[in-house]
Design an enzyme around this catalytic site. Structure first.
Site, PDB file in Angstrom:
ATOM      1  N   VAL A   1      12.929  12.594  53.071  1.00 34.55           N
ATOM      2  CA  VAL A   1      13.070  12.389  54.517  1.00 34.55           C
ATOM      3  C   VAL A   1      12.078  13.211  55.344  1.00 34.55           C
ATOM      4  CG1 VAL A   1      15.455  11.588  54.473  1.00 34.55           C
ATOM      5  CG2 VAL A   1      14.994  14.059  54.678  1.00 34.55           C
TER       6      VAL A   1
ATOM      7  N   ILE B   1      29.164  28.159  53.838  1.00 35.87           N
ATOM      8  CA  ILE B   1      30.146  27.272  53.205  1.00 35.87           C
ATOM      9  C   ILE B   1      29.699  27.115  51.751  1.00 35.87           C
ATOM     10  CG2 ILE B   1      31.266  25.016  53.293  1.00 35.87           C
ATOM     11  CD1 ILE B   1      31.553  26.179  56.022  1.00 35.87           C
TER      12      ILE B   1
ATOM     13  N   TYR C   1      13.588  30.174  58.165  1.00 36.92           N
ATOM     14  CA  TYR C   1      14.732  29.244  58.236  1.00 36.92           C
ATOM     15  C   TYR C   1      15.354  29.281  59.637  1.00 36.92           C
ATOM     16  CZ  TYR C   1      19.420  27.404  56.976  1.00 36.92           C
ATOM     17  OH  TYR C   1      20.591  26.687  56.912  1.00 36.92           O
TER      18      TYR C   1
ATOM     19  N   ARG D   1      24.947  15.902  47.239  1.00 32.00           N
ATOM     20  CA  ARG D   1      25.798  17.059  46.876  1.00 32.00           C
ATOM     21  C   ARG D   1      26.017  17.881  48.134  1.00 32.00           C
ATOM     22  NH1 ARG D   1      21.484  20.994  46.148  1.00 32.00           N
ATOM     23  NH2 ARG D   1      19.565  19.822  45.839  1.00 32.00           N
TER      24      ARG D   1
ATOM     25  N   ASN E   1      21.039  16.171  57.814  1.00 33.73           N
ATOM     26  CA  ASN E   1      21.665  17.205  56.981  1.00 33.73           C
ATOM     27  C   ASN E   1      20.752  17.765  55.894  1.00 33.73           C
ATOM     28  OD1 ASN E   1      24.223  18.443  55.580  1.00 33.73           O
ATOM     29  ND2 ASN E   1      23.246  17.178  54.003  1.00 33.73           N
TER      30      ASN E   1
ATOM     31  N   ALA F   1      22.690  13.644  50.854  1.00 35.87           N
ATOM     32  CA  ALA F   1      24.135  13.457  50.648  1.00 35.87           C
ATOM     33  C   ALA F   1      24.514  13.377  49.170  1.00 35.87           C
ATOM     34  CB  ALA F   1      24.603  12.203  51.391  1.00 35.87           C
TER      35      ALA F   1
HETATM   36  N1  LIG Z   1      26.130  25.429  52.708  1.00 43.79           N
HETATM   37  C1  LIG Z   1      26.012  26.346  53.652  1.00 43.79           C
HETATM   38  O1  LIG Z   1      26.476  27.474  53.513  1.00 43.79           O
HETATM   39  C2  LIG Z   1      25.291  26.012  54.934  1.00 43.79           C
HETATM   40  C3  LIG Z   1      25.429  26.909  56.008  1.00 43.79           C
HETATM   41  C4  LIG Z   1      24.804  26.631  57.213  1.00 43.79           C
HETATM   42  C5  LIG Z   1      24.051  25.488  57.337  1.00 43.79           C
HETATM   43  N2  LIG Z   1      23.915  24.633  56.287  1.00 43.79           N
HETATM   44  C6  LIG Z   1      23.099  23.428  56.491  1.00 43.79           C
HETATM   45  O2  LIG Z   1      23.806  22.317  55.989  1.00 43.79           O
HETATM   46  C7  LIG Z   1      22.897  21.353  55.478  1.00 43.79           C
HETATM   47  C8  LIG Z   1      23.272  21.004  54.040  1.00 43.79           C
HETATM   48  O3  LIG Z   1      23.218  22.196  53.286  1.00 43.79           O
HETATM   49  P1  LIG Z   1      23.839  22.277  51.797  1.00 43.79           P
HETATM   50  O4  LIG Z   1      24.187  23.697  51.568  1.00 43.79           O
HETATM   51  O5  LIG Z   1      24.862  21.223  51.639  1.00 43.79           O
HETATM   52  O6  LIG Z   1      22.526  21.908  50.936  1.00 43.79           O
HETATM   53  P2  LIG Z   1      22.391  21.500  49.388  1.00 43.79           P
HETATM   54  O7  LIG Z   1      23.697  21.587  48.687  1.00 43.79           O
HETATM   55  O8  LIG Z   1      21.240  22.288  48.855  1.00 43.79           O
HETATM   56  O9  LIG Z   1      22.007  19.945  49.434  1.00 43.79           O
HETATM   57  C9  LIG Z   1      20.760  19.576  49.927  1.00 43.79           C
HETATM   58  C10 LIG Z   1      20.672  18.071  49.928  1.00 43.79           C
HETATM   59  O10 LIG Z   1      19.400  17.700  50.514  1.00 43.79           O
HETATM   60  C11 LIG Z   1      18.761  16.790  49.633  1.00 43.79           C
HETATM   61  N3  LIG Z   1      17.318  16.884  49.773  1.00 43.79           N
HETATM   62  C12 LIG Z   1      16.491  17.896  49.407  1.00 43.79           C
HETATM   63  N4  LIG Z   1      15.217  17.593  49.718  1.00 43.79           N
HETATM   64  C13 LIG Z   1      15.235  16.357  50.285  1.00 43.79           C
HETATM   65  C14 LIG Z   1      14.258  15.500  50.816  1.00 43.79           C
HETATM   66  N5  LIG Z   1      12.955  15.862  50.857  1.00 43.79           N
HETATM   67  N6  LIG Z   1      14.629  14.289  51.294  1.00 43.79           N
HETATM   68  C15 LIG Z   1      15.948  13.912  51.268  1.00 43.79           C
HETATM   69  N7  LIG Z   1      16.930  14.690  50.788  1.00 43.79           N
HETATM   70  C16 LIG Z   1      16.577  15.899  50.307  1.00 43.79           C
HETATM   71  C17 LIG Z   1      19.265  17.158  48.256  1.00 43.79           C
HETATM   72  O11 LIG Z   1      19.074  16.037  47.413  1.00 43.79           O
HETATM   73  P3  LIG Z   1      18.453  16.172  45.918  1.00 43.79           P
HETATM   74  O12 LIG Z   1      19.534  16.847  45.123  1.00 43.79           O
HETATM   75  O13 LIG Z   1      18.221  14.780  45.507  1.00 43.79           O
HETATM   76  O14 LIG Z   1      17.217  17.012  46.045  1.00 43.79           O
HETATM   77  C18 LIG Z   1      20.728  17.445  48.548  1.00 43.79           C
HETATM   78  O15 LIG Z   1      21.459  16.247  48.603  1.00 43.79           O
HETATM   79  C19 LIG Z   1      21.504  21.960  55.635  1.00 43.79           C
HETATM   80  O16 LIG Z   1      20.903  21.475  56.812  1.00 43.79           O
HETATM   81  C20 LIG Z   1      21.770  23.438  55.732  1.00 43.79           C
HETATM   82  O17 LIG Z   1      20.762  24.115  56.446  1.00 43.79           O
HETATM   83  C21 LIG Z   1      24.506  24.868  55.080  1.00 43.79           C
END
Ligand SMILES: NC(=O)c1ccc[n+]([C@@H]2O[C@H](COP(=O)([O-])OP(=O)(O)OC[C@H]3O[C@@H](n4cnc5c(N)ncnc54)[C@H](OP(=O)(O)O)[C@@H]3O)[C@@H](O)[C@H]2O)c1
Length: 247
Positions: A62, A187, A154, A13, A88, A11
């Site tokens: 996690v 997104i 993925y 970002r 998430n 959470a």
């Molecule tokens: N954005 C999209 O277009 C999209 C589309 C479909 C699905 N999703 C899904 O939505 C979810 C969030 O995606 P997002 O795009 O928001 O990702 P993101 O911006 O890359 O953010 C990922 C988050 O996960 C944290 N993280 C990474 N490794 C971790 C670990 N080992 N333990 C705990 N936290 C960890 C990161 O924290 P740090 O910065 O501290 O590493 C960051 O807060 C994911 O499940 C993704 O598959 C996203």
């Protein structure tokens, strides 16, 4: 009445940050989990606090058994029993064509979307069982329906996560715990800052509602499933993608 504590993984970002802010605005004390980005996570907490919500940041990988156990212990001590779990967090999502695919590419995704949800659910389940109430929301992805080339690892892990959610919904329904999946389309978040304008335009052209989604679209869907209004919904797969996968 005070709402139960919510734990949102990843959470600091992206989507997780907006989900955390929305749940806090809805009255949940929120645990803002992160792995590395301490400053960003503390910024999320500061914004929530400035807007009148309650939140704390928790560093934990996690995908790691011991760190998940410690995380849930810490959240329980600080914010109370965990009633809401939002799964998430994600690692990097590189495109890997099948002829270059190695097991570690697959295992990395399974760690986030199968191992981590199992560890977290088992850690919070005693709280939800005791309360006779719980909300588990998986953040899935509509790639499970769109099947983009180069994303087989993925997609496989996200499909497995969908399976977990369905079975858990059946197993945990009798305990008063709902389990649902919100499945975003593309997104744009911070990690997409360098996305080519042509790629965005091409994607947007395929969205029936005619725009890219924003993180608040996802946060609103999560908030509904967590709310009392969403209390009779379980086992649902909710695409949040402007209709991109209507079939
Ligand atoms: N954005 C999209 O277009 C999209 C589309 C479909 C699905 N999703 C899904 O939505 C979810 C969030 O995606 P997002 O795009 O928001 O990702 P993101 O911006 O890359 O953010 C990922 C988050 O996960 C944290 N993280 C990474 N490794 C971790 C670990 N080992 N333990 C705990 N936290 C960890 C990161 O924290 P740090 O910065 O501290 O590493 C960051 O807060 C994911 O499940 C993704 O598959 C996203």
């Amino acid at each position: 009445m005070a709402r139960p504590a919510a734990l949102v993984t990843g959470a600091s970002r992206g989507l997780g940050a907006r989900i955390a802010a929305r749940l806090a605005a809805d009255g949940h004390p929120v645990a803002v989990n992160y792995a590395r980005s301490a400053d960003a996570a503390h910024h999320v907490v500061q914004r929530i606090t400035a807007e009148g919500g309650a939140a704390r940041a928790y560093r934990a990988d996690v995908t790691d058994d011991a760190q998940v156990a410690a995380l849930v212990d810490d959240v329980r001590r600080d914010l109370g029993p965990v009633g809401v779990l939002v799964l998430n967090a994600t690692g990097p999502q590189p495109k890997v064509p099948v002829d270059a695919l190695d097991w570690p590419d697959v295992a990395q995704h399974l760690d986030f979307f199968v191992r981590s949800p199992v560890l977290l659910l088992r850690a919070v389940l005693p709280d939800m069982r005791r309360a006779g109430w719980g909300r588990v929301v998986h953040i899935g992805s509509d790639v499970v329906q769109r099947l983009p080339p180069g994303s087989s690892a993925y997609v496989a892990a996200k499909a497995a996560q969908r399976g977990l959610a369905g079975v858990w919904a059946k197993e945990l329904g009798p305990l008063g715990i709902t389990v649902n999946t919100v499945a975003p389309g593309w997104i744009p978040v911070e990690r997409h800052a360098d996305a080519a304008p042509e790629a965005l335009a091409e994607y947007e052209a395929g969205v029936p509602l005619g725009r890219m989604g924003v993180p608040d679209d996802v946060a609103a869907a999560v908030a509904y499933l967590v709310s009392d209004a969403g209390g009779f919904v379980t086992g649902a797969w909710l695409p949040v993608n402007g209709g991109s996968t209507i079939s």
